[in-house]
Design a protein around this motif. Structure first.
Motif, mmCIF file in Angstrom:
data_model
loop_
_atom_site.group_PDB
_atom_site.id
_atom_site.type_symbol
_atom_site.label_atom_id
_atom_site.label_comp_id
_atom_site.label_asym_id
_atom_site.label_seq_id
_atom_site.Cartn_x
_atom_site.Cartn_y
_atom_site.Cartn_z
ATOM 1 N N ALA A 20 27.617 -25.055 -17.752
ATOM 2 C CA ALA A 20 27.855 -26.327 -17.412
ATOM 3 C C ALA A 20 26.498 -26.694 -16.098
ATOM 4 O O ALA A 20 26.133 -27.683 -16.137
ATOM 5 N N GLN A 21 26.040 -25.686 -15.417
ATOM 6 C CA GLN A 21 25.072 -25.699 -14.634
ATOM 7 C C GLN A 21 23.514 -26.202 -15.430
ATOM 8 O O GLN A 21 22.912 -27.265 -14.830
ATOM 9 N N GLU A 22 23.509 -25.492 -16.545
ATOM 10 C CA GLU A 22 22.422 -25.976 -17.351
ATOM 11 C C GLU A 22 22.604 -27.262 -17.899
ATOM 12 O O GLU A 22 21.477 -28.062 -17.973
ATOM 13 N N GLU A 23 23.698 -27.521 -18.358
ATOM 14 C CA GLU A 23 23.645 -29.060 -19.093
ATOM 15 C C GLU A 23 23.746 -30.047 -17.815
ATOM 16 O O GLU A 23 23.187 -31.261 -18.084
ATOM 17 N N GLY A 24 23.831 -29.715 -16.757
ATOM 18 C CA GLY A 24 23.963 -30.740 -15.554
ATOM 19 C C GLY A 24 22.650 -31.415 -15.058
ATOM 20 O O GLY A 24 22.656 -32.545 -14.642
ATOM 21 N N ARG A 25 21.781 -30.266 -15.224
ATOM 22 C CA ARG A 25 20.490 -30.779 -14.484
ATOM 23 C C ARG A 25 19.335 -30.253 -15.306
ATOM 24 O O ARG A 25 18.963 -29.264 -15.122
ATOM 25 N N PRO A 26 18.805 -30.641 -16.565
ATOM 26 C CA PRO A 26 17.782 -30.366 -17.262
ATOM 27 C C PRO A 26 16.596 -30.120 -16.263
ATOM 28 O O PRO A 26 16.164 -30.892 -15.733
ATOM 29 N N GLN A 27 15.920 -29.027 -16.831
ATOM 30 C CA GLN A 27 14.586 -28.741 -16.301
ATOM 31 C C GLN A 27 13.452 -29.448 -16.539
ATOM 32 O O GLN A 27 13.145 -29.559 -17.835
ATOM 33 N N ARG A 28 12.737 -29.888 -15.745
ATOM 34 C CA ARG A 28 11.675 -30.774 -15.845
ATOM 35 C C ARG A 28 10.291 -29.810 -16.297
ATOM 36 O O ARG A 28 10.337 -28.885 -15.661
ATOM 37 N N THR A 29 9.583 -30.178 -17.073
ATOM 38 C CA THR A 29 8.370 -29.630 -17.402
ATOM 39 C C THR A 29 7.279 -30.078 -16.337
ATOM 40 O O THR A 29 7.388 -30.848 -15.599
ATOM 41 N N PRO A 30 6.183 -29.064 -16.117
ATOM 42 C CA PRO A 30 5.074 -29.334 -15.073
ATOM 43 C C PRO A 30 4.512 -30.616 -15.301
ATOM 44 O O PRO A 30 4.264 -31.404 -14.356
ATOM 45 N N LYS A 31 4.445 -31.013 -16.501
ATOM 46 C CA LYS A 31 3.710 -32.344 -16.600
ATOM 47 C C LYS A 31 4.806 -33.527 -16.348
ATOM 48 O O LYS A 31 4.140 -34.492 -15.801
ATOM 49 N N GLU A 32 5.782 -33.418 -16.377
ATOM 50 C CA GLU A 32 7.003 -34.143 -16.059
ATOM 51 C C GLU A 32 6.946 -34.464 -14.756
ATOM 52 O O GLU A 32 6.966 -35.559 -14.003
ATOM 53 N N MET A 33 7.038 -33.146 -13.894
ATOM 54 C CA MET A 33 7.063 -33.020 -12.406
ATOM 55 C C MET A 33 5.574 -33.647 -11.827
ATOM 56 O O MET A 33 5.851 -34.429 -10.813
ATOM 57 N N ALA A 34 4.612 -33.380 -12.520
ATOM 58 C CA ALA A 34 3.463 -33.643 -12.018
ATOM 59 C C ALA A 34 3.325 -35.449 -12.156
ATOM 60 O O ALA A 34 2.736 -36.039 -11.194
ATOM 61 N N ALA A 35 3.766 -35.907 -13.269
ATOM 62 C CA ALA A 35 3.810 -37.357 -13.321
ATOM 63 C C ALA A 35 4.753 -38.170 -12.346
ATOM 64 O O ALA A 35 4.214 -38.983 -11.746
ATOM 65 N N ARG A 36 6.061 -37.743 -12.126
ATOM 66 C CA ARG A 36 6.716 -38.096 -11.205
ATOM 67 C C ARG A 36 6.238 -38.025 -9.735
ATOM 68 O O ARG A 36 6.091 -39.076 -8.951
ATOM 69 N N GLN A 37 5.486 -37.035 -9.376
ATOM 70 C CA GLN A 37 4.994 -36.661 -7.912
ATOM 71 C C GLN A 37 3.837 -37.886 -8.046
ATOM 72 O O GLN A 37 3.690 -38.338 -6.778
ATOM 73 N N MET A 38 2.980 -38.057 -8.865
ATOM 74 C CA MET A 38 2.042 -38.835 -9.096
ATOM 75 C C MET A 38 2.300 -40.329 -8.805
ATOM 76 O O MET A 38 1.792 -40.972 -8.012
ATOM 77 N N GLN A 39 3.432 -40.614 -9.356
ATOM 78 C CA GLN A 39 3.895 -42.075 -9.185
ATOM 79 C C GLN A 39 4.157 -42.218 -7.666
ATOM 80 O O GLN A 39 4.067 -43.382 -7.148
ATOM 81 N N GLY A 40 4.924 -41.110 -7.183
ATOM 82 C CA GLY A 40 5.415 -41.214 -5.709
ATOM 83 C C GLY A 40 4.217 -41.415 -4.576
ATOM 84 O O GLY A 40 4.077 -42.318 -3.987
ATOM 85 N N LEU A 41 3.401 -40.673 -4.948
ATOM 86 C CA LEU A 41 2.086 -40.528 -4.172
ATOM 87 C C LEU A 41 1.179 -41.649 -4.398
ATOM 88 O O LEU A 41 0.662 -42.282 -3.092
ATOM 89 N N THR A 42 0.978 -42.413 -5.437
ATOM 90 C CA THR A 42 0.216 -43.549 -5.658
ATOM 91 C C THR A 42 0.938 -44.644 -5.075
ATOM 92 O O THR A 42 0.408 -45.344 -4.201
ATOM 93 N N LYS A 43 2.257 -44.744 -4.820
ATOM 94 C CA LYS A 43 3.012 -46.077 -4.193
ATOM 95 C C LYS A 43 3.245 -45.664 -2.567
ATOM 96 O O LYS A 43 2.851 -46.679 -1.755
ATOM 97 N N GLN A 44 3.327 -44.533 -2.423
ATOM 98 C CA GLN A 44 3.527 -44.202 -1.028
ATOM 99 C C GLN A 44 2.205 -44.066 0.039
ATOM 100 O O GLN A 44 2.062 -44.582 1.185
ATOM 101 N N LEU A 45 1.256 -43.472 -0.858
ATOM 102 C CA LEU A 45 -0.255 -43.697 -0.093
ATOM 103 C C LEU A 45 -1.178 -44.507 -0.475
ATOM 104 O O LEU A 45 -2.384 -44.553 0.039
ATOM 105 N N GLY A 46 -0.675 -45.461 -1.446
ATOM 106 C CA GLY A 46 -1.774 -46.290 -1.881
ATOM 107 C C GLY A 46 -2.715 -45.927 -2.624
ATOM 108 O O GLY A 46 -4.081 -46.162 -2.068
#
Length: 145
Positions: A20-46
Motif C-alpha cells: 500500500a505504501q508503494e502504491e500510494g506514492r510512486p518514486q520520482r526519477t532524478p530527472k523528474e525531481m530535477a525538472a520539478r525543482q527547476m520549475q520552482g527555482l525559476t519561478k521563485q528566484l526569477g
C-alpha cells in the motif's frame, strides 16, 4: 495452531502495508525531481533562460547522487556516518556551483527557501524527534539522549 497463524498473520499484514505504501506514492526519477525543482527555482528566484540552462544539469547530477546514496543506505551496504559526511560534502559542492551561477540575491533567497523547507519538515515530525545542534536540525535516534 496459534503459533503457526500468528507469524503468518503478521507477515501478511506487513506485506499488505508495504504494498500500500508503494502504491500510494510512486518514486520520482532524478530527472523528474530535477525538472520539478527547476520549475520552482525559476519561478521563485526569477531565473533567466541562461541561468536555467546552467542550473538544470547541476540539479540533475545532485539528485542522481542523492538517490544512489539513499539506495546504499536502504540496502545496508554503506556506513551511515560515512554517507552523512559524503552528503554534506556534496551539498557544499553543489552550493558552490549554484553560487557561481546565481546572483548574490538569488543565492540568499534560495538558502532562505531551503531553510524554510527544512523547518516545515521538522515541524511535521512527532514531538521529540528533532533537536537543534549548532544551528542544524538533527533527527534523534534511540541512541541519542
Amino acid at each position: 495452531m496459534k503459533k503457526f497463524l500468528l507469524p503468518l498473520l503478521a507477515f501478511a499484514l506487513s506485506a499488505t502495508a508495504a504494498a500500500a505504501q508503494e502504491e500510494g506514492r510512486p518514486q520520482r526519477t532524478p530527472k523528474e525531481m530535477a525538472a520539478r525543482q527547476m520549475q520552482g527555482l525559476t519561478k521563485q528566484l526569477g531565473l533567466s533562460a541562461d541561468q536555467s540552462a546552467k542550473v538544470q544539469p547541476i540539479l540533475l547530477a545532485r539528485d542522481q547522487e542523492m538517490m544512489a546514496m539513499r539506495a546504499q543506505m536502504q540496502a545496508g551496504t554503506a556506513d551511515r556516518a560515512q554517507l552523512r559526511t559524503q552528503m554534506q560534502a556534496n551539498r557544499s559542492k553543489y552550493e558552490d556551483q549554484l553560487k557561481a551561477i546565481l546572483t548574490p540575491e538569488q543565492f540568499t533567497q534560495m538558502q532562505t527557501l531551503e531553510a524554510n523547507r527544512r523547518q516545515r519538515g521538522a515541524e511535521m515530525l512527532p514531538e521529540g524527534k528533532m533537536k537543534e545542534k549548532d544551528g542544524n536540525l538533527k533527527i534523534k535516534t534511540k541512541t541519542d539522549s
